[in-house]
Design an enzyme around this catalytic site. Structure first.
Site, PDB file in Angstrom:
ATOM      1  N   LYS A  85       0.812  -1.223   0.000  1.00 16.28           N
ATOM      2  CA  LYS A  85       0.000   0.000   0.000  1.00 16.28           C
ATOM      3  C   LYS A  85       0.844   1.271   0.000  1.00 16.28           C
ATOM      4  CE  LYS A  85      -4.298  -1.782   1.972  1.00 16.28           C
ATOM      5  NZ  LYS A  85      -5.247  -1.704   3.108  1.00 16.28           N
TER       6      LYS A  85
ATOM      7  N   HIS B  70      -1.661  -3.681  -4.925  1.00 13.59           N
ATOM      8  CA  HIS B  70      -0.728  -3.582  -3.789  1.00 13.59           C
ATOM      9  C   HIS B  70      -0.134  -4.937  -3.426  1.00 13.59           C
ATOM     10  CE1 HIS B  70      -4.141  -4.957  -1.274  1.00 13.59           C
ATOM     11  NE2 HIS B  70      -3.241  -5.263  -0.359  1.00 13.59           N
TER      12      HIS B  70
ATOM     13  N   HIS C  54      -2.742 -12.859   0.620  1.00 13.41           N
ATOM     14  CA  HIS C  54      -3.697 -12.752   1.720  1.00 13.41           C
ATOM     15  C   HIS C  54      -5.099 -12.342   1.259  1.00 13.41           C
ATOM     16  CE1 HIS C  54      -2.348  -8.512   1.449  1.00 13.41           C
ATOM     17  NE2 HIS C  54      -3.512  -8.182   2.028  1.00 13.41           N
TER      18      HIS C  54
END
Length: 360
Positions: free
Chosen positions: A223, A248, A278
């Site tokens: 990010k 990101h 994730h």
């Protein structure tokens, strides 16, 4: 200083015979029974290189003395040689069970007794020298191992400091507090510990759990490459903005790959997997690769649930915080995407621990 041998026999004649056989090479001491022998051994054990022992004696016979010497582990430092008249096979076997080095039957020959004593003494001298060498090396190895442990712990702390610093950068960019990273790390640890206990097939141990927990701080490192206008936008994102936001995971994992050679391989591996995967979901509806099931690295699966849970219970620029109960139900009911059934079971089992961590 000559080597000392203790001769234990109730017959003075036999003691003299043995003394004469050994006198050229050894200094001798004598005892007439087991009681006298034990007293002498207790007082002079360090000086003895061998004990010649008869079986049949008054007060304490040879077998009784052997039992005591065995219990006290005295025969680890010097050989005991039985020199006695003919005995039943059961007695001979019992003597060897107690740890004697040789068994010589009377009548004796001077040359024979001397050779057999020399042989056993030589073996014990070599054994004790070897043991002393091993003991010294053991001390050295323990010292070196201790030093390596300290170095490993120092390196571990350095790795975690690097991770925490990078994680903090993301926190500042997102205008979030350090509590977010701390909670995600703790949620990840709690879930990983349950997974290790309930599903050992994943091969998680405390070392791996520590590494995954530390690496979880970097799950959103990408990010830092997202413009503030998108990262901090309070309203709904456009499709182009969503695509850029989703990038990101790739940009962060690429950045981590470039620095992976500068830190521990396990930390680097878990950090890369967590950062990149994730946002994958167990049914294949995640991104960036649409991985299905356990194609998704287990570290990323754990952090995915931990991050989702913290996002739900936390206030964001674009949403209010949900209650703990509502957040729990949303994850269990699949309202945030499909997670591993095994990790969801761990999530159920860990509910109280997770909520206690939030209240801290």
């Amino acid at each position: 200083m000559r080597k000392k041998v203790l001769i234990v026999d109730d017959s003075k004649f036999n003691r003299e015979m043995l003394r004469d056989a050994l006198s050229d090479e050894y200094e001798t001491a004598e005892a007439g029974n087991g009681v006298e022998a034990l007293e002498y051994i207790e007082a002079h054990r360090a000086e003895l290189v061998a004990v010649l022992l008869d079986i049949v004696m008054p007060e304490m016979d040879g077998v009784e003395l052997l039992k005591i010497l065995n219990e006290k582990e005295y025969m680890d430092t010097f050989p005991v040689i039985i020199v006695t008249a003919e005995q039943p096979a059961s007695v001979v076997e019992e003597c060897f069970d107690y740890g004697i080095s040789d068994f010589i039957r009377k009548p004796i020959k001077n040359t024979l007794i001397r050779k057999r004593v020399d042989k056993q003494v030589s073996l014990y001298v070599q054994k004790n020298e070897l043991q002393e060498m091993v003991d010294k090396q053991t001390v050295t190895v323990k010292s070196q191992f201790s030093m390596l442990q300290k170095q490993a712990e120092k390196l571990r702390r350095a790795n975690e400091n690097i991770i925490n610093i990078l994680g903090t950068v993301v926190e500042f960019r997102s205008l979030e507090t350090g509590d977010h990273v701390r909670r995600v790390k703790q949620f990840t640890r709690i879930l990983a510990q349950h997974l290790a206990k309930e599903y050992p097939e994943y091969g998680l141990d405390e070392v791996k759990i520590d590494a995954i927990t530390a690496a979880s701080a970097l799950y959103d490192i990408g990010k830092i490459f997202i413009p503030d206008a998108i990262l901090l936008k309070p309203g709904k994102l456009t499709q182009m903005e969503r695509d850029l936001m989703r990038s990101h995971v790739l940009r962060g994992s690429e950045a981590l790959q470039k620095i992976s050679g500068d830190w521990n391989a396990d930390y680097a591996k878990y950090a890369y997997e967590i950062c990149k995967y994730h946002h994958e979901r167990f049914d294949g509806n995640g991104y960036p690769e649409g991985l299905v099931g356990d194609e998704i690295p287990i570290a990323a699966q754990l952090v995915s649930v931990a991050d989702c849970y913290d996002n739900l219970i936390s206030e964001r620029a674009y949403k209010q915080a949900y209650s703990l109960d509502r957040s729990y139900q949303m994850i269990i009911n699949g309202e945030c995407g499909v997670f591993s059934p095994k990790i969801l079971q761990c999530f159920r089992n860990a509910r109280r621990e997770l909520e206690e961590e939030v209240k801290k």
